[in-house]
Design a protein around this motif. Structure first.
Motif, PDB file in Angstrom:
ATOM      1  N   SER A  14       0.851  -1.191   0.000  1.00 24.55           N
ATOM      2  CA  SER A  14       0.000   0.000   0.000  1.00 24.55           C
ATOM      3  C   SER A  14       0.884   1.238   0.000  1.00 24.55           C
ATOM      4  N   SER A  17      -1.107   5.860   2.625  1.00 17.05           N
ATOM      5  CA  SER A  17      -1.914   5.508   3.796  1.00 17.05           C
ATOM      6  C   SER A  17      -2.470   6.761   4.449  1.00 17.05           C
ATOM      7  N   PHE A  18      -3.580   6.590   5.146  1.00 13.19           N
ATOM      8  CA  PHE A  18      -4.128   7.645   5.994  1.00 13.19           C
ATOM      9  C   PHE A  18      -3.528   7.499   7.381  1.00 13.19           C
ATOM     10  N   ILE A  60      -2.739  12.137   4.597  1.00  9.59           N
ATOM     11  CA  ILE A  60      -2.367  11.077   3.666  1.00  9.59           C
ATOM     12  C   ILE A  60      -0.859  11.147   3.499  1.00  9.59           C
ATOM     13  N   TYR A  90      -4.839   3.870   1.842  1.00  9.13           N
ATOM     14  CA  TYR A  90      -5.522   4.725   0.875  1.00  9.13           C
ATOM     15  C   TYR A  90      -5.897   3.831  -0.291  1.00  9.13           C
ATOM     16  N   ASP A  95     -11.402   6.116  -2.156  1.00  8.30           N
ATOM     17  CA  ASP A  95     -11.037   7.368  -1.504  1.00  8.30           C
ATOM     18  C   ASP A  95     -10.854   8.560  -2.432  1.00  8.30           C
TER      19      ASP A  95
END
Length: 122
Positions: A14, A17-18, A60, A90, A95
């Motif tokens: 990934s 990411s948040f 983010i 994310y 999103d």
């Protein structure tokens, strides 16, 4: 925050990411604020002001590495020592909303690359 080996392995796939974190250095809040990019006051939920009723922040970031229980990230806009509450992937198909607009910010968006915070929230 401890991250298990299984979660670390999943994170490697990934790239964004948040981060959900506590705005631990802010005290109090106002339901109306004047953001640094616009001289007009706006409701708190139409801004990214850190002085919020719930004191929770969202960013983010780009994930650049995972080494055991340690993650490395870039494009971070939080203070050193900020308590991390959660990390979520994310997912572009969930999103991203490219057709959306951002209200008052659209008038001043071109200034966002050049103008920096004026330290009013310190």
């Amino acid at each position: 925050m401890r991250i298990s080996a299984r979660v670390s392995l999943t994170l490697r796939h990934s790239p964004a990411s948040f981060l959900i974190y506590a705005l631990h250095r802010c005290s109090g809040y106002s339901l109306t604020v004047t953001p640094f990019l616009d001289p007009a006051p706006h409701g708190i939920f139409a801004t990214r002001s850190p002085k919020r009723p719930n004191a929770i922040g969202l960013s983010i970031v780009r994930l650049t590495g995972v080494d055991g229980c340690t993650i490395s990230i870039e494009d971070v806009d939080v203070l050193d020592g900020t308590p991390l509450l959660d990390l979520k992937p994310y997912v572009p198909s969930f999103d991203a909303y490219p057709e959306s607009c951002c209200g008052w910010f659209e008038r001043v968006a071109e200034n966002a690359e050049e103008v920096r915070s004026d330290d009013r929230f310190r």
